[in-house]
Design a protein around this motif. Structure first.
Motif, short mmCIF file in Angstrom:
data_model
loop_
_atom_site.label_atom_id
_atom_site.label_comp_id
_atom_site.label_asym_id
_atom_site.label_seq_id
_atom_site.Cartn_x
_atom_site.Cartn_y
_atom_site.Cartn_z
N ARG A 1 -2.26 6.89 -5.02
CA ARG A 1 -2.81 5.63 -5.53
C ARG A 1 -2.83 4.57 -4.44
O ARG A 1 -3.80 3.81 -4.31
CB ARG A 1 -2.00 5.15 -6.73
CG ARG A 1 -2.16 6.01 -7.98
CD ARG A 1 -1.74 5.26 -9.21
NE ARG A 1 -2.59 4.09 -9.43
CZ ARG A 1 -2.38 3.20 -10.40
NH1 ARG A 1 -1.33 3.34 -11.22
NH2 ARG A 1 -3.17 2.18 -10.56
N GLN A 2 -1.77 4.50 -3.64
CA GLN A 2 -1.74 3.53 -2.55
C GLN A 2 -2.85 3.80 -1.55
O GLN A 2 -3.50 2.87 -1.05
CB GLN A 2 -0.38 3.56 -1.86
CG GLN A 2 0.75 2.99 -2.71
CD GLN A 2 2.10 3.17 -2.05
OE1 GLN A 2 2.24 3.86 -1.04
NE2 GLN A 2 3.12 2.55 -2.62
N ARG A 3 -3.08 5.07 -1.26
CA ARG A 3 -4.14 5.43 -0.31
C ARG A 3 -5.51 5.04 -0.88
O ARG A 3 -6.36 4.51 -0.16
CB ARG A 3 -4.09 6.94 -0.02
CG ARG A 3 -5.06 7.38 1.08
CD ARG A 3 -4.86 8.84 1.41
NE ARG A 3 -3.55 9.10 1.95
CZ ARG A 3 -2.59 9.76 1.31
NH1 ARG A 3 -2.80 10.24 0.09
NH2 ARG A 3 -1.41 9.96 1.86
N ARG A 4 -5.70 5.27 -2.18
CA ARG A 4 -6.97 4.90 -2.81
C ARG A 4 -7.17 3.38 -2.79
O ARG A 4 -8.27 2.90 -2.52
CB ARG A 4 -6.99 5.43 -4.24
CG ARG A 4 -8.35 5.27 -4.92
CD ARG A 4 -8.29 5.77 -6.36
NE ARG A 4 -7.98 7.19 -6.41
CZ ARG A 4 -7.04 7.73 -7.15
NH1 ARG A 4 -6.27 6.98 -7.92
NH2 ARG A 4 -6.84 9.04 -7.14
N GLN A 5 -6.11 2.64 -3.06
CA GLN A 5 -6.22 1.17 -3.02
C GLN A 5 -6.56 0.70 -1.61
O GLN A 5 -7.37 -0.22 -1.44
CB GLN A 5 -4.92 0.54 -3.51
CG GLN A 5 -4.68 0.73 -5.00
CD GLN A 5 -3.25 0.43 -5.41
OE1 GLN A 5 -2.51 -0.21 -4.67
NE2 GLN A 5 -2.84 0.91 -6.58
N HIS A 6 -5.95 1.31 -0.62
CA HIS A 6 -6.25 0.96 0.77
C HIS A 6 -7.72 1.26 1.09
O HIS A 6 -8.39 0.46 1.76
CB HIS A 6 -5.33 1.75 1.70
CG HIS A 6 -5.58 1.50 3.16
ND1 HIS A 6 -5.56 0.24 3.72
CD2 HIS A 6 -5.86 2.35 4.18
CE1 HIS A 6 -5.82 0.32 5.00
NE2 HIS A 6 -6.02 1.59 5.30
N GLU A 7 -8.24 2.38 0.59
CA GLU A 7 -9.65 2.73 0.82
C GLU A 7 -10.58 1.72 0.14
O GLU A 7 -11.62 1.35 0.70
CB GLU A 7 -9.92 4.14 0.30
CG GLU A 7 -9.25 5.23 1.14
CD GLU A 7 -9.36 6.60 0.49
OE1 GLU A 7 -9.79 6.68 -0.68
OE2 GLU A 7 -9.02 7.60 1.16
N ILE A 8 -10.21 1.26 -1.05
CA ILE A 8 -11.02 0.25 -1.74
C ILE A 8 -11.06 -1.04 -0.93
O ILE A 8 -12.12 -1.63 -0.72
CB ILE A 8 -10.47 -0.01 -3.16
CG1 ILE A 8 -10.75 1.20 -4.06
CG2 ILE A 8 -11.10 -1.27 -3.76
CD1 ILE A 8 -10.08 1.12 -5.42
N VAL A 9 -9.90 -1.48 -0.45
CA VAL A 9 -9.84 -2.71 0.35
C VAL A 9 -10.67 -2.56 1.62
O VAL A 9 -11.38 -3.48 2.04
CB VAL A 9 -8.38 -3.07 0.68
CG1 VAL A 9 -8.32 -4.22 1.68
CG2 VAL A 9 -7.63 -3.45 -0.59
N ALA A 10 -10.60 -1.38 2.25
CA ALA A 10 -11.38 -1.14 3.47
C ALA A 10 -12.87 -1.23 3.18
O ALA A 10 -13.64 -1.81 3.96
CB ALA A 10 -11.02 0.22 4.05
N LEU A 11 -13.31 -0.65 2.05
CA LEU A 11 -14.73 -0.73 1.68
C LEU A 11 -15.15 -2.18 1.42
O LEU A 11 -16.22 -2.61 1.85
CB LEU A 11 -14.99 0.12 0.45
CG LEU A 11 -14.96 1.65 0.65
CD1 LEU A 11 -14.95 2.35 -0.70
CD2 LEU A 11 -16.17 2.10 1.48
#
Length: 251
Positions: free
Chosen positions: A4-14
């Motif tokens: 989940r943390q990795r997914r949240q980081h990917e969302i912020v990056a996008l």
């Protein structure tokens, strides 16, 4: 949790690419369902990282100049305890770098009784707190002022800062995360922090517990790339393990 943390980081990056993005667009980019994206966005919105409106989302705007005093008061007690602990780790006569964070500002206040410091900084407030007292020397980076941070981050400032090799760099960050380490939202601040980590003999990160598990946009350093971490509460087992080689001080 890590996923989940990795997914949240990917969302912020996008979202860091700018503007609003649709929920469906994010779901397609991440190859997950829209409901999964909405679940992660609820976490990011609660932490103040993103803003949602009419089925779309964007990165929350950086604090403005007028809110600097407000940001100083956010988690102020924790920041002050951390600053007092950091000050005990600084010796009279030492050459140090202090960044432009609000925690860094509290650190400068906590150092006002120290003698003979050489303080390298790009933050006007830090220079004002420590300049003209106790035989301190202030090396203030100039350039174009970023009024939202009351500091300079441009090429002129970086060129000036690159001349120094402080014994200790004192930095704060917007995010401490098991997945991506220490990170910031402001590109200029992150670039200066990375440079000063490389230039300093030792680096100290000062971060209160509100910064932990927050996704960040721009990495500053890996968790094991610094010498010390000063925070305001004991670390969880996961962070204690990830920071096993780092000296941790709990204020």
């Amino acid at each position: 949790m890590m996923k989940r943390q990795r997914r949240q980081h990917e969302i912020v990056a996008l979202l860091g690419e700018g503007g609003f993005r649709g929920i469906g667009e994010l779901a397609e980019a991440l190859s997950v369902s829209e409901e999964t994206v909405r679940r992660e966005l609820r976490v990011l919105e609660a932490s103040g990282t993103v803003v949602r409106a009419h089925g779309a989302v964007r990165i929350a705007k950086v604090e403005t100049e007028g809110s600097f005093a407000t940001r100083l008061q956010r988690h102020a007690e924790a920041k002050q305890r951390i600053a007092a602990a950091v000050a005990q780790l600084v010796a009279d006569g030492q050459t140090i770098y202090i960044d432009a964070s609000t925690t860094g500002h509290y650190v400068s206040r906590a150092l006002r009784d120290h003698q003979g410091l050489t303080v390298v900084t790009n933050a006007v407030g830090v220079a004002a707190e420590l300049g003209g007292r106790n035989d301190n020397r202030i090396m203030l980076a100039g350039g174009e002022m970023d009024y939202e941070y009351r500091a300079c981050f441009d090429a002129t400032a970086r060129d000036f800062l690159s001349m120094f090799t402080p014994a200790l760099a004192i930095l704060s960050v917007e995010s401490v995360n098991l997945d991506h380490g220490f990170a910031d939202y402001h590109a200029g601040e992150a670039a200066v922090c990375r440079m000063m980590i490389a230039r300093a003999r030792r680096t100290l990160i000062a971060a209160d517990q509100s910064k932990f598990d927050r996704p960040g946009t721009i990495q500053v350093a890996a968790l094991d790339a610094v010498a010390m971490l000063v925070t305001d509460a004991p670390l969880s087992p996961a962070y204690a393990g990830a920071l096993a080689g780092v000296e941790v001080v709990v204020a």
